[in-house]
Design a protein around this motif. Structure first.
Motif, PDB file in Angstrom:
ATOM      1  N   TYR A   1      43.819  35.923  33.856  1.00 22.80           N
ATOM      2  CA  TYR A   1      43.951  36.951  34.376  1.00 22.80           C
ATOM      3  C   TYR A   1      45.216  36.665  35.595  1.00 22.80           C
ATOM      4  O   TYR A   1      44.730  35.844  36.497  1.00 22.80           O
ATOM      5  CB  TYR A   1      42.979  37.855  34.870  1.00 22.80           C
TER       6      TYR A   1
ATOM      7  N   ASN B   1      45.531  38.289  38.258  1.00 15.98           N
ATOM      8  CA  ASN B   1      44.858  38.698  39.494  1.00 15.98           C
ATOM      9  C   ASN B   1      45.600  38.605  40.930  1.00 15.98           C
ATOM     10  O   ASN B   1      45.583  38.143  42.008  1.00 15.98           O
ATOM     11  CB  ASN B   1      43.887  37.490  39.940  1.00 15.98           C
TER      12      ASN B   1
ATOM     13  N   LEU C   1      37.509  36.860  32.464  1.00 15.80           N
ATOM     14  CA  LEU C   1      36.805  37.429  33.592  1.00 15.80           C
ATOM     15  C   LEU C   1      35.235  37.433  33.293  1.00 15.80           C
ATOM     16  O   LEU C   1      35.071  37.346  32.203  1.00 15.80           O
ATOM     17  CB  LEU C   1      37.528  38.981  33.738  1.00 15.80           C
TER      18      LEU C   1
ATOM     19  N   SER D   1      34.282  40.373  38.129  1.00 19.47           N
ATOM     20  CA  SER D   1      35.528  40.546  38.744  1.00 19.47           C
ATOM     21  C   SER D   1      36.140  41.600  38.918  1.00 19.47           C
ATOM     22  O   SER D   1      35.671  42.786  38.448  1.00 19.47           O
ATOM     23  CB  SER D   1      36.427  39.837  37.438  1.00 19.47           C
TER      24      SER D   1
ATOM     25  N   ILE E   1      39.820  43.820  39.237  1.00 16.35           N
ATOM     26  CA  ILE E   1      41.107  44.074  38.648  1.00 16.35           C
ATOM     27  C   ILE E   1      42.069  44.792  39.466  1.00 16.35           C
ATOM     28  O   ILE E   1      41.220  45.746  40.278  1.00 16.35           O
ATOM     29  CB  ILE E   1      41.040  44.561  37.168  1.00 16.35           C
TER      30      ILE E   1
ATOM     31  N   LYS F   1      33.832  47.465  36.772  1.00 12.62           N
ATOM     32  CA  LYS F   1      34.788  46.982  37.600  1.00 12.62           C
ATOM     33  C   LYS F   1      35.854  47.888  38.174  1.00 12.62           C
ATOM     34  O   LYS F   1      36.583  48.514  37.543  1.00 12.62           O
ATOM     35  CB  LYS F   1      35.604  45.726  36.778  1.00 12.62           C
TER      36      LYS F   1
END
Length: 652
Positions: free
Chosen positions: A29, A31, A223, A227, A229, A277
């Motif tokens: 990802y 990130n 993930l 995590s 996002i 998340k």
């Protein structure tokens, strides 16, 4: 307990296969690392690795219709490099035809062919023609293509340097896509969709929208259940069938209030809603902690701040910082050029307010004054020289809502700030009429300036910023100070221009602290706390002013391929052989015609202004007092005495 060696081997093999399959099923990802255009440490920003069963496959992207250009299936298809898919886009998304009008911010599913590029990264290739001088790799990847590409990938696959982009130039745009791995194929997944995260999304809500298991989405993006996002980043969604008529969850309109930062959910069982998340505004938990710590820090610092009543400010002292200067984002914007982000130019409220104190020109008058905007009258970018009844002026052509800049400039009055005399609104453009500043931008004539002239420029800019921060009513943060926005008149006195990014200073009791998720600016001038966390305070202008001083001293640009100018001054002023390093740092066009001790003092002032720690930077009143002393000493300096003695009082 006895152990069977065969069982141990079998167990080891099983674990190894399990790890291999799990890794194989994952892509990293981004990130928010896609914001750091010049950070090459993260290869995953250049694309998803080619780890699938096939080297090419059918894939899907999501794109939100954006006014005024991309509001039909055919216009979106052409932008995303899939012109033959316009009819299929209309069918997949239940539009009446490939030219049907799509409401703004409507999410559209776009089928594309995804292929492995150079044996390294999966991508779908699109091409884009630059339309405006203000466009950069960053803006094209993150704004035009809504994060489906990255500036790192574009810079790697185009032969043009980031500072050599020009209108009508054709660029390759690698769009992020991927093909299923053997693990995903074994689980029944046939396609991967690049979904663009927006406000209010979570992994669970994304998975629910596409009817897939939450864990499959987590695995696809490497993930975990804890995590975080971020909005405007792509998330891979594995699909067992084509995403026909998927009912995606509604997303808030851009005009709606932004959601508040949620609290951190407590991780519970696998079926607990606490596993959700959340998307955090810009910086997530770090901002929340920064607010708590920053409030106390700013309250302490501002307790002794000089009030507008004229309390004498203390002279600045040099402050070194042990913090690194290798911060992340680089968004380069040329606001002297013609932006094309909006189809309208001035809000009705802005017009009504501006008419009260400014001249409203007729477009025909502007045509006559500028010889119909001829090339001979073009100063730079979208700025033209005009003559109104024998008085010269500068006419700047702009798109977008410029009412904020107009309303700021009509309220302030300072000899070192560009004066706006009037405007005209015509065919979606706004034409701003300014006083003509004869010698143009500092960036264009720096090499011709003497030492005394450079110090005078620094003093003038400090005077203007001190006025904006402390004496304007209301006070403002400029946010866009750079050499190209500092203009020099016939007497080489400086005037700061371009207030398009300026904002009113709020929360003075908290040091003017404001947070934004829209980080825009020019590489090399942006303070690290703004780049990394979207923190806006008056110290943002202090940092940029420190960079301007370094430019005046060295003649160098704010950023180069090797390093930021703000980072280089620490190396120059510390360690061994300071005198030699400092002499090499100074602008060669000055020769030896500058007072070494005063230049050294000015360099230390600049160093304190560009300190990594926001609280280590001086206030603008402190900077102004220090510069007043340096200017006074510089005006008394006799160049003939410098050749006989070029010693540093520092003794190093």
């Amino acid at each position: 307990m006895d152990f069977d060696p065969c069982k141990l081997v079998a167990l080891a093999v099983a674990v190894a296969l399990l790890i291999h399959c799990k890794v194989e099923a994952q892509q990293t990802y981004v990130n928010n690392k896609q914001l750091a255009c010049y950070n090459t440490a993260f290869n995953f920003t250049k694309g998803y690795v080619c780890n699938g069963v096939k080297s090419s496959c059918q894939s899907y992207l999501t794109f939100r219709s954006a006014s005024p250009y991309y509001t039909t299936p055919v216009s979106i298809a052409y932008l995303l490099g899939a012109p033959d898919s316009a009819t299929l886009i209309a069918s997949l998304n239940n539009f009446s035809s490939d030219v049907a009008s799509i409401p703004p911010n409507t999410q559209v599913i776009v089928p594309v062919n995804c292929s492995c590029y150079a044996g390294q990264y999966y991508q779908h290739n699109a091409s884009y023609t630059i339309k405006s001088h203000s466009e950069t790799y960053f803006s094209i990847a993150n704004d035009t293509y809504q994060g489906l590409s990255t500036c790192q990938a574009m810079m790697a696959q185009n032969p043009y340097g980031d500072r050599n982009l020009s209108v009508d130039m054709h660029l390759e745009v690698p769009l992020r896509c991927a093909c299923p791995t053997s693990k995903q194929t074994a689980l029944g997944f046939k396609y991967l969709l690049s979904y663009m995260v927006t406000w209010g999304n979570s992994i669970s809500s994304i998975a629910e929208s596409f009817g897939v298991d939450q864990q499959a989405v987590l695995d696809a993006n490497n993930l975990s259940s804890t995590s975080i996002i971020f909005p405007f980043t792509p998330i891979l969604v594995p699909l067992t069938a084509e995403p026909t008529n998927i009912k995606l969850q509604a997303t808030p309109s851009p005009a709606a209030p932004s959601p508040q930062i949620p609290t951190v959910p407590v991780v519970g069982g696998s079926n607990s809603s606490s596993n959700t998340k959340w998307i955090y505004v810009g910086v997530g938990l770090g901002v929340a902690l920064l607010i708590v710590c920053g409030v106390f820090g700013f309250l302490f610092w501002y307790r002794n701040r000089k009030h507008k009543s004229g309390d004498k400010a203390k002279p600045v002292t040099s402050v070194s910082s042990s913090e690194p200067n290798d911060y992340k984002t680089v968004v380069q914007s040329d606001y002297s050029a013609l932006p094309d982000s909006k189809s309208w130019s001035l809000s009705s409220q802005g017009i009504q307010s501006a008419i009260e104190s400014l001249t409203v020109y007729k477009f025909h008058d502007l045509q006559m004054a500028t010889a119909y905007f001829s090339q001979d009258n073009r100063i730079k970018g979208s700025v033209y020289k005009g003559s109104f009844n024998g008085d010269d002026a500068a006419v700047k052509v702009m798109k977008g809502d410029v009412s904020s800049e107009i309303n700021i400039l009509k309220k302030i009055n300072h000899s070192n700030i560009i004066r706006l005399s009037g405007f005209c609104v015509h065919s979606g453009n706004t034409y701003l009429v300014y006083e003509l500043v004869e010698n143009g931008a500092l960036s264009d004539c720096l090499s011709t300036l003497t030492w005394k002239q450079r110090v005078q420029v620094a003093y003038d800019v400090a005077d203007a910023l001190n006025y904006l921060h402390s004496y304007a009513d209301p006070p403002y943060i400029l946010k866009n100070l750079k050499a190209s926005n500092i203009l020099l008149d016939g007497s080489l006195r400086a005037k700061i221009a371009n207030f398009g990014m300026a904002r009113m200073l709020e929360n003075e009791g908290q040091g003017g602290l404001h947070l934004t998720r829209h980080v825009v600016g020019t590489q090399g001038y942006m303070a690290p706390e703004y780049v990394e966390n979207g923190v806006v305070t008056p110290k943002l202008d202090i940092f940029a002013f420190g960079v301007v001083i370094l430019i005046l001293l060295s003649g160098k640009e704010a950023a180069s391929d090797k390093e930021m100018l703000s980072a280089s001054i620490d190396v120059v002023l510390e360690g061994e052989n300071v005198r030699d390093k400092f002499n090499r740092f100074m602008d060669p066009s000055l020769g030896n015609h500058y007072p070494l001790d005063l230049a050294f003092s000015l360099a230390h002032l600049a160093k304190s202004c560009v300190a990594y720690d926001i609280n280590a930077r001086p206030s603008m009143p402190q900077v102004f007092v220090a510069l007043s002393k340096i200017l006074s000493s510089s005006l008394d300096w006799d160049p003939s005495l410098e050749t006989s003695s070029r010693s540093m009082t520092s003794g190093r």
